[in-house]
Design an enzyme around this catalytic site. Structure first.
Site, PDB file in Angstrom:
ATOM      1  CB  CYS A   1      -0.980  -0.009   1.170  1.00 34.89           C
ATOM      2  SG  CYS A   1      -0.236   0.298   2.802  1.00 34.89           S
TER       3      CYS A   1
ATOM      4  CG  HIS B   1      -4.327   0.401   4.138  1.00 32.90           C
ATOM      5  ND1 HIS B   1      -3.499  -0.116   3.172  1.00 32.90           N
ATOM      6  CD2 HIS B   1      -5.540   0.579   3.530  1.00 32.90           C
ATOM      7  CE1 HIS B   1      -4.174  -0.261   2.044  1.00 32.90           C
ATOM      8  NE2 HIS B   1      -5.411   0.179   2.233  1.00 32.90           N
TER       9      HIS B   1
ATOM     10  CG  ASP C   1      -6.916   0.942  -0.805  1.00 35.97           C
ATOM     11  OD1 ASP C   1      -5.770   0.732  -1.244  1.00 35.97           O
ATOM     12  OD2 ASP C   1      -7.328   0.461   0.271  1.00 35.97           O
TER      13      ASP C   1
END
Length: 282
Positions: free
Chosen positions: A67, A106, A121
């Site tokens: 991420c 995250h 995302d």
């Protein structure tokens, strides 16, 4: 950044004006072109978050990342295309303890467009395929699943509809993936957690080598020495069939090249060990 090279990397052609159609297009294309992978950790190297290095790795070397890398670079692309981007921090739900990870666990982002807010995302593995509207808590049906953003107190929960529903009550079952707030964050805020995920026995990224890519029909993943192929069996992605195959080191190298376009600079040590549940402090 050479925006045109980045767009070519994700199979997008110019022009890409800052519109919702563009946002949806580059988001989905990124997921289908850039693998979610942590192989840098398992070839004895260190993940670094400087934007020029991420651009070199993902665009020029045609690698992927987790991420902090994929979303870190994608947020830069969106800004270069003229979108209003806000970096956010999320806390992922631990599948062992049921507790959420610490802040900056995250990296995600919010895009404001024509008075509407969208959650983006491209760094969560099996997450949503298109940006999710932050203006509703209703289910949002996509090609590979059904998702919703549920507000509770100061947090917003990103949830995915379970493939199996509670049969006795016939109620829908939603699985919490992560929670976040809309407080703006800075890139440097994530460095400590990036280091943690590269070295902690409680992190999936340290304990398991993985490489995963979204496909039109499902998803392909290499975890440790296993090939996992998920194939959608319903139109809305609500049901899926999963097959698992054991791999040799040579087969892993070949699959990385053929299916993911990845040629590693150093030998990979496949890893798939048990994750030590972290203490519940959050």
């Amino acid at each position: 950044m050479d925006v045109q090279k980045y767009l070519a990397r994700i199979c997008c052609s110019a022009p890409c004006p800052p519109t919702l159609d563009t946002l949806r297009h580059v988001h989905r294309n990124h997921l289908m072109a850039v693998p979610f992978e942590n192989l840098t950790i398992h070839i004895g190297e260190q993940v670094r978050l400087e934007l020029p290095l991420l651009y070199e790795k993902i665009v020029l070397m045609r690698r992927g990342g987790f991420c902090f890398e994929n979303n870190g670079l994608f947020s830069w692309l969106l800004s270069q295309l003229g979108f209003e981007v806000t970096i956010l921090s999320a806390q992922v739900k631990n599948r062992f303890t049921g507790a959420y990870g610490p802040p900056f666990d995250h990296f995600i982002m919010m895009v404001k467009l024509d008075g509407h807010r969208w959650l983006c995302d491209v760094g969560f593995g099996s997450g949503f395929q298109l940006p999710l509207s932050l203006e509703t808590d209703s289910p949002q049906v996509q090609s590979h699943g059904v998702y919703r953003l549920r507000s509770q107190g100061d947090f917003i929960f990103m949830e995915m509809k379970s493939e199996t529903e509670v049969l006795e009550s016939a109620e829908e079952c939603w699985l919490e993936q992560y929670k976040f707030t809309l407080e703006p964050r800075e890139r440097d805020d994530f460095r400590a957690m990036c280091d943690y995920h590269q070295s902690s026995v409680s992190s999936i990224f340290f304990c398991k080598s993985l490489c995963s890519l979204l496909l039109p029909t499902g998803r392909i993943t290499i975890m440790g020495r296993r090939l996992i192929i998920t194939t959608l069996t319903s139109v809305d992605g609500h049901q899926a069939m999963k097959t698992t195959t054991d791999l040799s080191d040579e087969e892993i190298t070949e699959l990385l090249r053929e299916k993911f376009g990845i040629v590693l600079p150093s030998p990979l040590t496949p890893k798939d060990v048990e994750i030590v549940p972290p203490p519940v402090t959050y």
